[in-house]
Design a protein around this motif. Structure first.
Motif: not given
Length: 846
Positions: A52-63, A71-72, A76-81
């Motif tokens: 909640n309340h975290i705003v990120v850059e929209r990824p490139n459509d081809e990424a 990139d996330l 961000t201060l989150l860990h994606f695994k």
């Protein structure tokens, strides 16, 4: 279609496209996750609170998905695994972060000494000489509050200041208000600031360390300023530019105080931990103030309604104290403080030194010679308390109510064996109290018009019961002051640089003096009341180079049908970038003064009592003062030189405390003091050092005495103060400094004819008044301060201070009395300063 219409449509289209592109460039993470799940046929596992309340850059459509997840993780201060190719978990990896920033004005000038702290916690720092600050281990969701006198307070999210290679530049906006700006942000030590009107401001929360002190004692600290002395080390006897202590106007949240010191002047009676700032003015006073012909010491307590509970407590070898800021609602708060000595329970070495210094040559240390086997005991204690209720009706109307109480109590018991071998015991008592109530209403009626209505009540009492065993005589004495006052101020800002102040003040002062003797029976009571109506007006102009304030105050004393007009002027002009000149002048008056009785009064401990002017034997005192100087300030190096001339008319012999042939004569006169104050001050991130020197000549003028002109009791020709503060570690500070000054004048008996007889009485036969000087006074003091955190919410400090490190024996006063063994000679009585006096304090703030 015209060309203008085409261009307009095209411009609107481009603007709309740019706006939409900017909006589409960012997306809430909670909205992006479903899009990624649908596009890449994956599943994310997470809690809603984490994204909640975290705003990120929209990824490139081809990424690719791998690129997007990488990139996330980086932004961000989150860990994606990836648990599998299809399942991805999201978790929080940091609970605390490190932040840093640099504070600057709109002109890119670094702001040194600003407060930066985590809202709701005691964790905080002060910006260095480059305006930089760092805070480590800050909660991710914390709010950072940044405040600096004269600038708008900023509140920023900690994440926005997350430490990177370069600290974030934070621009502070100057506050648009009537208060004067600060021209020197760190003056002598952290928390001392010099204002553009020449006054000095002490901010107790930011206050650093001064030699010999273990606490930011308000009245001890201001003695670091040139021209501010204490002839006998007592804060109850502060002499500003040669004036007497009763010529200093003491205000606590607008309440006039008649008592300033515990332990009969060795400790300030004002708890510093809810006193937010103190402004000391020696000249060029605003026309809103009068009734203090030497100086004004204006104390302000904290005035903001905070939503978090905070406070602190501590103790040293004399007393313990506590203070609390209690939020009741978003609009109401209560601030309370209390302090009490434990000297009646535990006698520390510090107490023993203070007791010996305060009560030397009093009835507590001397007794009649015709009493056998005298046993004495004394209990002394003091306490003070304050309470303040704050109510913000809305942003434009604020109400305040406050109370302060100060109490000193001394019980003295004598047990003696008479000639019949019977044991008797007699108790004497001395009590000093000052109780004050006040209320304020501040209203903002528009962008440019503001009013402030205040009222106060102050009651001061000194009561003594003194039983003299030699004569079986009981002496009861009382001195009471009752003062009520009301003041209305109206400020109108004509434009940003020009402000007009108008106002009215009414005061009623009543003073009672009473003496009752049991043997022989005698009683005398005298009470006087004086009403004063005052109208004041001033105009103030200030820009980047010029500050000028001119005003006038009209005082009407109803009892005497007397009108006193007091003009005021204060000018500060920045002649060059680092060089300024200043001119200050004022007329002031004072209707309540102190007379000084001698050893037989109030147990010989407290010998001052307040009296009111009667315009016959005691006139209203009136002062005229002018000063001119210049100031050089560059790279935190300050040179300040100011010459002054002051004359005070309407003083009396009984007001000055003479130990000579004049002490029992009624006479009215004046004193004139002229001199120069010189200060050199260098401050840096880790140290500060200063050297101050004051040269002055101070003479009395009494037309009815012979000689009519002679040196003032407070004539200190030379006074030097030197100190050095150093931050050994960020949390470990040291301070060492010394004072040297000329000895004050005194009067010797006529050599070879030391006493004279009048009837059955013998008196000391004094020579020319104040023709001799005591030995020079010299003292070296030192302090250490170590601070540490017990946890994230509790800041702790241990301070050690030593007054008179070298244990030098300084004589601070002397007089003569007839030798009881030889009526033809006089013996000299000396009063000595504090010897080697250590103290230690422990504090916790939360």
């Amino acid at each position: 279609m015209s060309l203008n219409k085409v261009l307009c449509i095209l411009g609107c289209f481009v603007l709309s496209f740019a706006t939409n592109a900017q909006t589409e460039a960012q997306i809430a993470l909670a909205d992006l996750i479903p899009e990624l799940e649908a596009k890449f046929d994956v599943k994310f596992s997470y809690t809603s609170e984490a994204v909640n309340h975290i705003v990120v850059e929209r990824p490139n459509d081809e990424a690719s998905l791998t690129t997007i997840i990488s990139d996330l993780n980086a932004t961000t201060l989150l860990h994606f695994k990836f648990l599998t190719e299809r399942y991805i978990t999201i978790s929080t990896i940091e609970k605390t972060i490190n932040i840093c920033g640099v504070l600057k004005t709109v002109d890119t000038i670094p702001l040194y000494g600003a407060s930066v702290y985590v809202s709701g916690y005691t964790k905080g720092v002060v910006t260095d000489e480059n305006g930089k600050f760092t805070l480590n281990d800050v909660e991710v969701d914390a709010t950072i509050t940044i405040s600096y006198i004269g600038f708008e307070t900023k509140m920023l999210e900690a994440l926005s200041l997350r430490g990177q290679k370069d600290c974030f530049i934070i621009t502070m906006t100057a506050k648009s208000e009537v208060l004067d700006e600060i021209v020197i942000s760190k003056f002598l030590t952290t928390g001392l600031q010099q204002r553009v009107d020449g006054s000095t401001q002490l901010n107790t929360e930011q206050f650093g360390i001064l030699p010999g002190l273990t606490e930011p004692d308000v009245l001890q600290s201001i003695q670091a300023l040139p021209g501010v002395e204490s002839l006998n080390e007592s804060i109850a006897n502060i002499n500003v530019r040669g004036g007497t202590n009763d010529q200093n106007l003491m205000l606590w949240d607008g309440i006039k105080m008649y008592h300033s010191g515990h332990f009969f002047g060795l400790i300030s009676a004002y708890n510093p931990y809810l006193t937010e700032k103190v402004i000391v003015t020696k000249n060029g006073t605003s026309s809103a103030f009068s009734d203090g012909v030497s100086s004004t010491v204006n104390m302000f307590t904290k005035d903001e309604v905070n939503e978090t509970f905070s406070g602190g407590f501590g103790a040293n070898l004399i007393h313990a104290d506590a203070f609390f800021e209690v939020p009741i609602s978003k609009k109401i708060a209560l601030h309370v403080s209390g302090r009490r000595s434990f000297t009646d329970v535990f006698n520390s070495p510090t107490y023993e030194n203070y007791f010996e210094r305060s009560f030397q040559d009093s009835e507590l240390t001397t007794n009649g010679e015709d009493i056998n086997e005298v046993a004495t005991a004394s209990d002394f204690y003091f306490y003070d308390y304050t309470a303040k209720l704050l109510y913000d009706l809305n942003e434009k109307h604020q109400f305040r109510a406050q109370v302060i109480g100060i109490n000193n109590n001394l019980d003295y018991e004598e047990s003696y064996t008479n000639n019949s071998n019977e044991t008797e015991s007699k108790t004497s008592n001395l009590k000093q109290t000052n109780l004050g109530f006040g209320g304020d209403w501040e209203a903002q009626w528009g962008a440019r018009f503001q009013t402030h209505l205040s009222a106060y009540y102050s009651k001061y009492n000194v009561d003594a019961i003194d039983y003299r065993v030699e004569t079986d005589q009981e002496l009861i004495q009382a001195n009471e002051v009752l003062e009520t006052g009301i003041k209305l101020k109206a400020n109108y800002k004509i434009h940003d640089n020009l402000n007009v102040l108008n106002g009215y003040q009414f005061t009623e002062v009543g003073i009672l003096n009473a003496t009752t003797v049991s043997n022989p029976v005698y009683s005398r009571t005298k009470k006087d009341v004086l009403l004063n109506h005052a109208f004041f007006s001033e105009i103030e102009f200030k820009n980047k180079t010029l500050f000028v304030r001119g005003g006038v105050r009209a005082n009407y004393f109803q009892k005497f049908s007397k009108l006193i007009i007091e003009p005021r002027l204060n000018l500060h002009y920045q002649l060059f970038n680092n060089f300024a000149i200043k001119f200050l002048g004022e007329f002031k008056n004072q209707s309540a003064t102190q007379i000084i009785d001698f050893q037989d009064d109030f147990l010989g401990v407290e010998n001052r009592r307040w009296i009111l002017a009667d315009e016959q034997t005691i006139p209203i005192s009136e002062s005229k003062q002018g000063s001119f100087g210049f100031q050089y300030n560059k790279y935190n190096f300050v040179v300040d030189i100011e010459g002054f001339y002051k004359t005070v008319e309407g003083i009396t012999v009984s007001n000055q405390g003479f130990y000579n042939n004049f002490q029992f004569i009624n006479a009215i006169g004046n004193y004139t003091v002229k001199g120069v104050e010189f200060l050199v001050n260098k401050t840096a991130h880790k140290y500060s050092t200063w050297l101050s020197y004051t040269y002055s000549v101070n003479d009395y003028g009494f037309k009815t005495l012979e000689p009519s002109v002679f040196p003032n009791n407070a004539d200190l020709r030379h006074s030097v103060s030197l100190a050095f503060n150093y931050d050994i570690l960020p949390n470990f500070k040291a301070s060492i400094g010394g004072i040297w000054r000329s000895g004050q004048p005194f009067t010797k008996p006529v050599e070879g004819n030391e006493t004279v007889q009048s009837g059955n009485s013998t008196f000391v036969n004094y020579d020319s008044p104040n023709s001799e000087n005591l030995e020079d006074f010299m003292r070296l003091d030192a302090s250490l301060n170590y601070s540490f955190k017990l946890n994230d919410n509790v800041q702790t400090s241990i301070k050690v201070g030593v007054i008179n490190v070298l244990d030098r024996k300084n004589t601070i006063n002397t007089y003569y009395k007839v030798d009881p063994n030889d009526s033809n000679s006089a013996i000299r009585i000396k009063k000595e300063s504090l010897g080697f006096t250590p103290n230690i304090s422990f504090r916790c703030n939360f």
